[in-house]
Design a protein around this motif. Structure first.
Motif, PDB file in Angstrom:
ATOM      1  N   LEU A 168       0.832  -1.192   0.000  1.00 51.51           N
ATOM      2  CA  LEU A 168       0.000   0.000   0.000  1.00 51.51           C
ATOM      3  C   LEU A 168       0.872   1.249   0.000  1.00 51.51           C
ATOM      4  N   VAL A 169       0.342   2.318  -0.559  1.00 53.86           N
ATOM      5  CA  VAL A 169       1.072   3.571  -0.704  1.00 53.86           C
ATOM      6  C   VAL A 169       0.415   4.633   0.171  1.00 53.86           C
ATOM      7  N   CYS A 170       1.248   5.419   0.841  1.00 48.72           N
ATOM      8  CA  CYS A 170       0.733   6.528   1.638  1.00 48.72           C
ATOM      9  C   CYS A 170       0.545   7.727   0.726  1.00 48.72           C
ATOM     10  N   VAL A 213      -0.505   2.986  -7.817  1.00 46.53           N
ATOM     11  CA  VAL A 213      -0.845   3.213  -9.225  1.00 46.53           C
ATOM     12  C   VAL A 213      -0.052   2.210 -10.072  1.00 46.53           C
ATOM     13  N   THR A 214      -0.702   1.536 -10.996  1.00 42.45           N
ATOM     14  CA  THR A 214      -0.041   0.530 -11.838  1.00 42.45           C
ATOM     15  C   THR A 214       0.403   1.148 -13.160  1.00 42.45           C
ATOM     16  N   CYS A 215       1.220   0.380 -13.921  1.00 43.99           N
ATOM     17  CA  CYS A 215       1.679   0.844 -15.237  1.00 43.99           C
ATOM     18  C   CYS A 215       0.492   1.028 -16.188  1.00 43.99           C
ATOM     19  N   ALA A 242       8.033   0.903 -14.824  1.00 43.75           N
ATOM     20  CA  ALA A 242       8.429  -0.017 -13.768  1.00 43.75           C
ATOM     21  C   ALA A 242       7.436   0.082 -12.614  1.00 43.75           C
ATOM     22  N   GLU A 243       7.163  -1.067 -11.935  1.00 45.25           N
ATOM     23  CA  GLU A 243       6.280  -1.120 -10.767  1.00 45.25           C
ATOM     24  C   GLU A 243       7.089  -1.616  -9.579  1.00 45.25           C
ATOM     25  N   PRO A 244       7.784  -0.731  -8.867  1.00 43.01           N
ATOM     26  CA  PRO A 244       8.609  -1.158  -7.738  1.00 43.01           C
ATOM     27  C   PRO A 244       7.760  -1.651  -6.559  1.00 43.01           C
ATOM     28  N   ALA A 245       8.269  -2.637  -5.860  1.00 36.38           N
ATOM     29  CA  ALA A 245       7.573  -3.182  -4.702  1.00 36.38           C
ATOM     30  C   ALA A 245       7.877  -2.333  -3.466  1.00 36.38           C
ATOM     31  N   ARG A 250       6.282   3.981 -12.272  1.00 30.90           N
ATOM     32  CA  ARG A 250       6.907   5.185 -12.840  1.00 30.90           C
ATOM     33  C   ARG A 250       7.548   4.853 -14.189  1.00 30.90           C
ATOM     34  N   CYS A 251       7.650   5.901 -15.045  1.00 30.01           N
ATOM     35  CA  CYS A 251       8.317   5.759 -16.348  1.00 30.01           C
ATOM     36  C   CYS A 251       9.828   5.827 -16.135  1.00 30.01           C
ATOM     37  N   VAL A 252      10.577   4.945 -16.802  1.00 27.64           N
ATOM     38  CA  VAL A 252      12.035   4.886 -16.638  1.00 27.64           C
ATOM     39  C   VAL A 252      12.722   5.159 -17.970  1.00 27.64           C
ATOM     40  N   GLU A 253      14.023   5.465 -17.904  1.00 19.46           N
ATOM     41  CA  GLU A 253      14.813   5.758 -19.114  1.00 19.46           C
ATOM     42  C   GLU A 253      15.221   4.452 -19.793  1.00 19.46           C
TER      43      GLU A 253
END
Length: 396
Positions: free
Chosen positions: A55-57, A68-70, A82-85, A91-94
């Protein structure tokens, strides 16, 4: 509050609290003082990672929520997500999809050029499926010509071609042709196509099938006949090969050595102007007459003139000079050198169908009567109607 039913006032609620100083005694409801424990879904949170699990604060609401998912994130075209645990949003990555690379300058994904090597952009398998070579060129790989044993059809596809077996080779050779792709192709070496038939070449100058004589003559080359037909060979006499064509060799006359007072050397394949003649000196690349020269004395010209088979003339306009040829020698009309005279019998001009001019020294001159000079410079008899094939035309 007097006479109030405490149980009905409290009700059957989760978590019984002190109401106006009155406790709910005798209630069978378990007492809870906090209905939303911190870190649970939709419960308050202080800061990340204060929420349970993934869960995210939420920074704005200060409540725990699902990340939030990709699928819910908008990135640039072809950009990776990427969907970090551990309680973080996607978030979008390079980075980019396969076949694309991140360009730092533009901040976008650009296509990786195709190649013939290994990797996601390799087209080697596609080329192989098309029966084509894979070629590495500037800007990337591409499919090239058809592989051996294949040829393009009318649609531009590489299709298998028939092979020439021994029987096909022999059948084509009998017609004087090469076997290619299971069929008879162009004429064999030493043969030319004359009206659809491969005929052997020959050195005839007449208008007959396969005649190369006139062609070789125009090229200033000899014509050599062999078992496989005739071919144009080496340059004709008095001609040299300059790497592109046969041209007339330089001669003393064509170079004009005599006119610039230089000796002419005819020892090689071509003539060349040499040192200044006796009685002249090289000044800045030009042969100029010696001033005040004498025939005798230490610096006299007698010996130098004798070396050229000439007499020394003391009465020249600027002093002594080399004059005419000594007795027994004559001046060559082209080189100006004093040579021993030769007779017409030494030249055998008649064998070349040319006349001989005997003086001052014999030289072969114009063609004899009844002969003409061809493109190669040879004197030959004119062609007759028996020598040419005119087909449906009249021979004149």
């Amino acid at each position: 509050m007097m006479g109030m039913d405490v149980r009905s006032s409290c009700g059957w609620v989760l978590g019984c609290v002190i109401l106006l100083g009155v406790g709910c005694e005798g209630s069978d409801v378990e007492e809870r003082t906090d209905p939303c424990p911190p870190g649970a879904l939709e419960c308050p949170c202080a800061e990340a990672p204060a929420c349970e699990g993934d869960l995210v604060c939420d920074a704005a609401e200060r409540l725990c929520r699902a990340p939030v998912t990709c699928a819910e994130t908008t990135c640039l075209a072809r950009q990776a997500c990427a969907e970090p645990a551990g309680g973080y949003d996607a978030r979008c990555v390079e980075d980019c999809e396969a076949g694309w690379a991140w360009d730092l300058a533009s901040g976008t994904c650009v296509a990786i050029p195709p190649s013939c090597g290994d990797g996601p952009t390799s087209i080697a398998a596609d080329c192989a499926a098309q029966q084509r070579e894979c070629l590495e060129i500037a800007g990337g790989g591409r499919c090239g010509r058809c592989l051996d044993g294949f040829a393009e059809d009318a649609a531009g596809d590489c299709v298998a071609v028939p092979m020439c077996d021994d029987a096909a080779e022999a059948a084509c050779a009998a017609d004087g042709r090469i076997c290619r792709g299971g069929a008879c192709a162009e004429c064999l070496e030493g043969r030319v196509d004359e009206g659809g038939a491969c005929v052997p070449t020959n050195c005839s100058t007449a208008n007959v099938p396969g005649a190369l004589g006139e062609t070789c003559a125009l090229l200033k080359r000899t014509c050599a006949a062999g078992p496989e037909g005739a071919t144009c060979g080496a340059c004709l006499p008095e001609h040299v090969d300059d790497g592109e064509a046969c041209r007339p060799a330089d001669t003393c006359a064509s170079l004009g050595c005599r006119d610039v007072n230089r000796r002419c050397d005819e020892g090689g394949a071509e003539a060349a102007c040499g040192a200044c003649r006796a009685g002249f000196q090289d000044v800045g690349g030009r042969c100029t007459a010696l001033q005040g020269a004498r025939c005798d004395g230490e610096l006299g010209l007698v010996d130098a003139c004798a070396a050229e088979s000439r007499v020394c003339d003391p009465d020249g306009p600027d002093g002594a000079r080399c004059g005419g040829c000594v007795v027994g020698r004559v001046e060559h009309p082209e080189t100006g050198a004093c040579i021993e005279p030769q007779g017409c019998d030494a030249l055998d001009c008649a064998a070349r169908n040319r006349a001989c001019e005997p003086t001052p020294t014999a030289v072969c001159a114009a063609c004899l009567d009844g002969f003409i000079e061809d493109a190669a410079g040879f004197c030959r008899a004119p062609l007759t109607c028996a020598d040419v094939e005119c087909g449906d035309l009249d021979c004149v």
